[in-house]
Design an enzyme around this catalytic site. Structure first.
Site, mmCIF file in Angstrom:
data_model
loop_
_atom_site.group_PDB
_atom_site.id
_atom_site.type_symbol
_atom_site.label_atom_id
_atom_site.label_comp_id
_atom_site.label_asym_id
_atom_site.label_seq_id
_atom_site.Cartn_x
_atom_site.Cartn_y
_atom_site.Cartn_z
ATOM 1 N N LYS B 80 0.862 -1.186 0.000
ATOM 2 C CA LYS B 80 0.000 0.000 0.000
ATOM 3 C C LYS B 80 0.895 1.233 0.000
ATOM 4 C CE LYS B 80 -3.891 1.728 2.840
ATOM 5 N NZ LYS B 80 -4.727 1.383 4.021
ATOM 6 N N SER B 149 -9.424 1.234 3.040
ATOM 7 C CA SER B 149 -8.568 2.071 2.221
ATOM 8 C C SER B 149 -7.504 1.285 1.454
ATOM 9 C CB SER B 149 -7.856 3.091 3.125
ATOM 10 O OG SER B 149 -7.064 2.423 4.110
ATOM 11 N N SER B 173 -9.894 -1.041 7.145
ATOM 12 C CA SER B 173 -9.243 -0.901 5.841
ATOM 13 C C SER B 173 -8.513 -2.116 5.295
ATOM 14 C CB SER B 173 -8.271 0.277 5.882
ATOM 15 O OG SER B 173 -8.978 1.475 5.961
#
Lengths: 62, 453
Positions: B80, B149, B173
């Site tokens: 990420k 996310s 997330s």
């Protein structure tokens, strides 16, 4: 220790947040972000009226 | 022989150790897959192809020399875009960090490399790992959100672009996008994996998450990254066990506590409720003991407590940027920061006190069984690209710091993946993973998005 007796109202919490928001970002902001302020006030009321045991300290890093 | 993109971490690592698969061939196959599907799915921010191939060749030489027996040698992992990577941009998909190039790797990235893994690239995140949707698309149906996310990380794993990726969880997330994309997600106990070198949302909530396609793979990545780090104030000084060995110790039929009353079932769609009950029945049929368990009273404030802590700490981190560059923030993040600035300091501290009680109460509930069982999300991924979905079923566990695993458990009437979530007591990941693997095997599913199979 004596037990506290919390009784924070939605109106009280909302008014406090509104005045803070107005001081930071102006009256227009308060008008435009009513939903945000009401949501924040609901958090303040829920937490403020459901306090933990008086001897509980914050956890932070648990 | 299986196509490289279908291999799990453990399968790929084993084949590379055994000489049946060359790390450079594997990396090239995955890069080709990214080339083919990235225009549709938009999972990546940065990929340094030369570095990927160069690292793969390096691993190849080490394997040929017979000097490499590490658990992840040659396995490409997506990160990420909030994990620091030395010399490679870490943008947090934001305008504020758009040109930020860290000088060092995040501790967990260093540990993955030490375990032999290769950095595949930086995956799309929602802005600063919060709630403004990213451009990533759900490979099961591109009109539905992939969640967030950790959207790019989840999409990349689900679409076979890499066998594993790192996410993070402050609310929901990691485990929510895992469920929306039909893959396995692990949110370890708070403090289990160092957050040093990870762009923060909320210091006292942020947890490094793992996105993979099997529970065993989650254990492998956890093994590679777990451990105390003096650079992270939230890092736990807990011993790191052999998680694979612990999984084997919990390989028998588990005792599961179904969270059927109240919060989780009340918020679920009828389809999700029925599905979760059917999964519980199937697991019981396979030998598990399933009992109903009630949530503690302190659960009533848990969602609000999580939002207060997240927004106030988020505001504290962003305040120096936000003061002069508020217009460069997305609308949802901007609202979160503004709310965080307005919440009274006393309310924040009360929330942190409530969290401590909540963690104690939830730990006691979790200790009654091997794992708690609940739906992973209230509904499948919404058909709405203007949202990242509902984190309500993850946020309380993140707030309490307890570990959770999401396992794919079926497909909805609309053709989207459904999942179940397991939770256990703090630092009991070995048991949690063992239970999750037992359930994964009992459910015996191999879910793959039809258009990206």
């Amino acid at each position: 220790m004596p037990e506290p007796t919390p009784d924070i109202s939605m109106d009280e919490a909302l008014e406090t947040l509104r005045s803070q928001a107005e001081a930071r970002w102006g009256a227009d902001y308060v008008q435009e972000r009513q939903d945000l302020l009401e949501l924040a006030a609901s958090y303040v009321v829920n937490v403020g009226n459901n306090l933990p045991d008086v001897e509980t300290e914050p956890g932070f890093y648990q | 022989m299986a196509q490289p993109h279908t291999l799990s971490v453990s399968q790929a690592a084993e084949q590379m150790r055994g000489g049946q698969l060359l790390p450079s061939d594997y990396a090239n196959a995955l890069l080709e897959r990214i080339d083919a599907h990235e225009p549709d799915l938009q999972a990546w921010v940065t990929i340094d192809r030369e570095a990927v191939i160069s690292d793969a060749r390096q691993r190849e030489q080490e394997l040929e020399a017979g000097s490499d027996s590490r658990i992840m040698t040659g396995v490409p992992v997506g990160l990420k875009d909030i994990f620091y990577t030395a010399g490679m941009k870490t943008t947090a998909c934001s305008r504020i960090y758009a040109e930020f190039v860290p000088e060092y790797d995040a501790t967990c990235v260093t540990k993955l490399k030490e375990a032999g893994a290769i950095v595949m690239g930086k995956a799309v995140t929602t802005e600063f790992a919060t709630s403004d949707p990213s451009p990533s698309r759900n490979p099961w149906n591109r009109e539905h959100t992939p969640g967030g996310s950790s959207s790019g990380s989840s999409v990349a794993v689900a679409a076979g672009m890499c066998p594993a990726a790192l996410g993070s969880q402050t609310g929901g997330s990691t485990c929510r996008p895992a469920a929306y994309n039909g893959i396995v997600g692990l949110k370890p106990t708070y403090g289990r994996i160092s957050r040093y070198g990870v762009v923060p949302v909320s210091w006292s909530l942020d947890t490094v998450g793992i996105l993979v396609r099997t529970v065993t793979d989650a254990a492998i990545l956890l093994q590679a990254m777990a451990g105390y780090d003096e650079n992270d104030p939230g890092s736990a000084e807990e011993p790191v066990p052999d998680f694979l060995q612990q999984m084997d110790r919990h390989a028998g039929p588990p005792r599961l506590g179904l969270l059927k009353t109240g919060y989780f079932f009340d918020r679920s769609t009828p389809e999700v409720r029925q599905h979760t009950e059917a999964v519980a029945a199937q697991l019981a049929q396979a030998g598990a003991t399933v009992i109903d368990i009630d949530l503690p009273d302190s659960f009533s404030t848990a969602p609000d407590v999580q939002r207060i802590v997240m927004n106030v700490e988020c505001a504290a981190f962003h305040e120096p940027y936000f003061r002069h560059r508020a217009d460069e923030y997305g609308p949802r993040l901007r609202a979160n920061i503004e709310m965080g600035m307005l919440i009274p300091s006393v309310t924040y501290l009360q929330a942190q006190r409530l969290r401590r009680e909540f963690r104690r109460d939830l730990t006691a509930v979790a200790q009654q069984v091997d794992a708690l069982l609940m739906p992973a999300t209230p509904a499948p991924a919404p058909r709405d690209l203007d949202t990242t979905g509902d984190a309500a079923f993850q946020a309380p566990w993140t707030s309490a710091g307890l570990p959770t695993v999401v396992v794919p458990s079926g497909v909805s009437e609309s053709g989207l993946p459904l999942g179940v979530q397991f939770a256990a007591a703090p630092f009991d990941e070995g048991r949690l993973l063992g239970v999750s693997r037992w359930c994964e095997q009992a459910l015996d599913l191999d879910l793959r998005p039809p258009d990206y199979n």
